[in-house]
Design an enzyme around this catalytic site. Structure first.
Site, PDB file in Angstrom:
ATOM      1  N   VAL A 181       8.979  79.161  31.682  1.00 60.82           N
ATOM      2  CA  VAL A 181       9.428  78.497  30.484  1.00 60.82           C
ATOM      3  C   VAL A 181       8.148  77.727  29.856  1.00 60.82           C
ATOM      4  O   VAL A 181       8.295  77.222  28.877  1.00 60.82           O
ATOM      5  CB  VAL A 181      10.717  77.490  30.760  1.00 60.82           C
ATOM      6  CG1 VAL A 181      11.855  78.137  31.140  1.00 60.82           C
ATOM      7  CG2 VAL A 181      10.430  76.470  31.565  1.00 60.82           C
TER       8      VAL A 181
ATOM      9  N   TYR B 273      10.942  62.562  36.891  1.00 54.13           N
ATOM     10  CA  TYR B 273      11.909  63.467  36.529  1.00 54.13           C
ATOM     11  C   TYR B 273      12.902  62.583  35.642  1.00 54.13           C
ATOM     12  O   TYR B 273      13.456  63.377  34.680  1.00 54.13           O
ATOM     13  CB  TYR B 273      12.819  63.688  37.739  1.00 54.13           C
ATOM     14  CG  TYR B 273      13.790  64.281  37.730  1.00 54.13           C
ATOM     15  CD1 TYR B 273      13.798  65.915  37.739  1.00 54.13           C
ATOM     16  CD2 TYR B 273      15.281  64.007  37.793  1.00 54.13           C
ATOM     17  CE1 TYR B 273      14.915  66.601  37.463  1.00 54.13           C
ATOM     18  CE2 TYR B 273      16.347  64.717  37.800  1.00 54.13           C
ATOM     19  CZ  TYR B 273      16.071  66.010  37.920  1.00 54.13           C
ATOM     20  OH  TYR B 273      17.129  67.119  37.678  1.00 54.13           O
TER      21      TYR B 273
ATOM     22  N   LYS C 202      14.215  64.052  31.829  1.00 50.26           N
ATOM     23  CA  LYS C 202      15.603  64.366  31.668  1.00 50.26           C
ATOM     24  C   LYS C 202      16.094  63.378  30.387  1.00 50.26           C
ATOM     25  O   LYS C 202      16.762  63.884  29.532  1.00 50.26           O
ATOM     26  CB  LYS C 202      16.476  64.195  32.787  1.00 50.26           C
ATOM     27  CG  LYS C 202      16.153  65.253  33.776  1.00 50.26           C
ATOM     28  CD  LYS C 202      16.398  66.700  33.210  1.00 50.26           C
ATOM     29  CE  LYS C 202      16.221  67.759  34.401  1.00 50.26           C
ATOM     30  NZ  LYS C 202      16.613  69.182  33.942  1.00 50.26           N
TER      31      LYS C 202
ATOM     32  N   GLY D  86      19.457  78.617  43.598  1.00 49.72           N
ATOM     33  CA  GLY D  86      20.055  77.365  42.939  1.00 49.72           C
ATOM     34  C   GLY D  86      21.138  77.439  42.131  1.00 49.72           C
ATOM     35  O   GLY D  86      22.106  78.613  42.100  1.00 49.72           O
TER      36      GLY D  86
HETATM   37  N1  LIG Z   1      20.731  70.061  42.474  1.00 49.65           N
HETATM   38  C1  LIG Z   1      21.197  68.730  41.913  1.00 49.65           C
HETATM   39  O1  LIG Z   1      21.664  68.064  42.534  1.00 49.65           O
HETATM   40  C2  LIG Z   1      20.687  68.610  40.345  1.00 49.65           C
HETATM   41  C3  LIG Z   1      21.344  67.258  39.692  1.00 49.65           C
HETATM   42  C4  LIG Z   1      21.016  67.238  38.432  1.00 49.65           C
HETATM   43  C5  LIG Z   1      20.593  67.841  37.723  1.00 49.65           C
HETATM   44  N2  LIG Z   1      19.911  69.020  38.168  1.00 49.65           N
HETATM   45  C6  LIG Z   1      19.160  70.046  37.305  1.00 49.65           C
HETATM   46  O2  LIG Z   1      19.846  71.476  37.414  1.00 49.65           O
HETATM   47  C7  LIG Z   1      19.021  72.263  37.054  1.00 49.65           C
HETATM   48  C8  LIG Z   1      18.902  73.266  38.383  1.00 49.65           C
HETATM   49  O3  LIG Z   1      18.489  72.706  39.613  1.00 49.65           O
HETATM   50  P1  LIG Z   1      18.714  73.498  41.079  1.00 49.65           P
HETATM   51  O4  LIG Z   1      19.174  72.221  41.871  1.00 49.65           O
HETATM   52  O5  LIG Z   1      19.322  74.637  40.972  1.00 49.65           O
HETATM   53  O6  LIG Z   1      17.121  73.441  41.502  1.00 49.65           O
HETATM   54  P2  LIG Z   1      16.250  74.321  42.307  1.00 49.65           P
HETATM   55  O7  LIG Z   1      17.221  75.032  43.393  1.00 49.65           O
HETATM   56  O8  LIG Z   1      15.024  73.728  42.888  1.00 49.65           O
HETATM   57  O9  LIG Z   1      16.032  75.693  41.714  1.00 49.65           O
HETATM   58  C9  LIG Z   1      15.096  75.471  40.322  1.00 49.65           C
HETATM   59  C10 LIG Z   1      15.143  76.836  39.526  1.00 49.65           C
HETATM   60  O10 LIG Z   1      14.195  76.544  38.574  1.00 49.65           O
HETATM   61  C11 LIG Z   1      13.133  77.523  38.388  1.00 49.65           C
HETATM   62  N3  LIG Z   1      11.859  77.066  37.663  1.00 49.65           N
HETATM   63  C12 LIG Z   1      11.091  75.694  38.073  1.00 49.65           C
HETATM   64  N4  LIG Z   1      10.078  76.080  37.279  1.00 49.65           N
HETATM   65  C13 LIG Z   1      10.233  76.933  36.603  1.00 49.65           C
HETATM   66  C14 LIG Z   1       9.301  77.365  35.389  1.00 49.65           C
HETATM   67  N5  LIG Z   1       8.139  76.607  34.967  1.00 49.65           N
HETATM   68  N6  LIG Z   1       9.796  78.307  34.499  1.00 49.65           N
HETATM   69  C15 LIG Z   1      11.226  79.184  35.053  1.00 49.65           C
HETATM   70  N7  LIG Z   1      11.709  78.676  36.069  1.00 49.65           N
HETATM   71  C16 LIG Z   1      11.156  77.744  36.751  1.00 49.65           C
HETATM   72  C17 LIG Z   1      12.908  77.889  39.951  1.00 49.65           C
HETATM   73  O11 LIG Z   1      12.272  79.155  40.089  1.00 49.65           O
HETATM   74  P3  LIG Z   1      11.308  79.459  41.289  1.00 49.65           P
HETATM   75  O12 LIG Z   1      12.282  80.270  42.213  1.00 49.65           O
HETATM   76  O13 LIG Z   1      10.325  80.615  40.773  1.00 49.65           O
HETATM   77  O14 LIG Z   1      10.768  78.331  41.831  1.00 49.65           O
HETATM   78  C18 LIG Z   1      14.419  77.707  40.478  1.00 49.65           C
HETATM   79  O15 LIG Z   1      15.174  79.188  39.808  1.00 49.65           O
HETATM   80  C19 LIG Z   1      17.427  71.894  37.048  1.00 49.65           C
HETATM   81  O16 LIG Z   1      17.213  71.424  35.756  1.00 49.65           O
HETATM   82  C20 LIG Z   1      17.975  70.311  37.562  1.00 49.65           C
HETATM   83  O17 LIG Z   1      17.168  69.235  37.174  1.00 49.65           O
HETATM   84  C21 LIG Z   1      20.194  69.487  39.527  1.00 49.65           C
END
Ligand SMILES: NC(=O)c1ccc[n+]([C@@H]2O[C@H](COP(=O)([O-])OP(=O)(O)OC[C@H]3O[C@@H](n4cnc5c(N)ncnc54)[C@H](OP(=O)(O)O)[C@@H]3O)[C@@H](O)[C@H]2O)c1
Length: 226
Positions: free
Chosen positions: A55, A148, A152, A12
């Site tokens: 984390v 969620y 946040k 991601g």
């Molecule tokens: N995508 C969106 O539209 C969006 C919008 C607003 C905010 N965000 C924020 O952006 C950030 C990244 O989102 P994303 O869309 O890339 O999410 P994602 O594709 O679901 O990836 C999440 C990442 O977080 C890791 N993770 C989950 N739990 C963890 C833990 N306990 N310790 C360490 N790593 C952990 C996962 O690792 P594993 O591979 O090991 O599971 C993965 O690398 C997040 O904080 C999310 O809330 C995303």
């Protein structure tokens, strides 16, 4: 260019940060829960090291803090996050709520405390917490996603506290909303690809100065109301 540490760099947005920063000549510490499965991160070209970091795990944090020893960190990106179940009034999964808070709110605080000494060794260090518009109380007109959203919103408060706490140590802190991004979390309908989100956020991070510390911004740098 400098040294960056990214949590949740296995896929991601975190993986896109690792790729872009490494391509731009940064030294990257890419952290993930299971390095043995983080093939995409290990394949990133450039000065990239892959580290084990959940984390929610204090032992991992202490071990990585020791491993990086005296290394200055110019940029720390608290990216790791989970969405949790949608929930809704009358359908709240309380155990899941605690887990979402543990990762999304307590996680960035633990990481900041573990690496603040590395940050303060850098010349103009920045600490970025990946937040979400869904955490904006002002913009919430539909409810839903209580777990969620609240994690946040709390992260935004933690960001403001961190900015005040770390100002004397020269660290600029901000919460960024990456946009609705096409990842496992964002889903296939999301309009923004991770590379574009990361390019926009890195341009914004580059512009952040001490006067901007403690704020909540969209990827293009527009302030988002709390
Ligand atoms: N995508 C969106 O539209 C969006 C919008 C607003 C905010 N965000 C924020 O952006 C950030 C990244 O989102 P994303 O869309 O890339 O999410 P994602 O594709 O679901 O990836 C999440 C990442 O977080 C890791 N993770 C989950 N739990 C963890 C833990 N306990 N310790 C360490 N790593 C952990 C996962 O690792 P594993 O591979 O090991 O599971 C993965 O690398 C997040 O904080 C999310 O809330 C995303």
């Amino acid at each position: 260019m400098g040294t960056a540490l990214i949590t949740g760099a296995s896929r991601g947005i975190g993986l896109a940060f690792a790729r872009r920063l490494a391509a731009d000549g940064w030294r990257v510490h890419g952290c993930c829960r299971m390095p043995e499965k983080a093939r995409a991160l290990k394949d990133v070209e450039g000065d990239v090291e892959c580290h084990r970091l959940d984390v929610t795990n204090g032992l991992h944090l202490r071990a990585l803090g020791r491993e990086l020893a005296d290394e200055p960190l110019d940029l720390l990106i608290n990216n790791a996050g989970i969405f949790g179940p949608r929930g809704g009034f009358g359908r709240i999964a309380y155990e899941d709520w605690l887990q979402v808070f543990d990762v999304n709110t307590l996680g960035p605080m633990r990481v900041a405390e573990a690496f603040v000494r590395h940050l303060e060794r850098a010349e103009s260090p920045k600490l970025i917490n990946l937040s979400s518009r869904l955490g904006s109380i002002a913009e919430n007109d539909s409810s839903g996603w209580h777990l969620y959203r609240s994690s946040k919103a709390a992260l935004n408060m933690v960001t403001k506290c961190m900015a005040i706490d770390l100002a004397p140590r020269g660290v600029v802190v901000a919460a960024l909303h990456p946009g609705w991004v096409r990842t496992d979390m964002g889903g296939r309908s999301a309009p923004v690809v991770p590379d574009d989100s990361v390019d926009a956020m890195l341009a914004t991070i580059d512009r952040l100065g001490t006067d901007d510390s403690g704020g909540f911004y969209a990827s293009d740098g527009e302030p988002i109301p709390w």
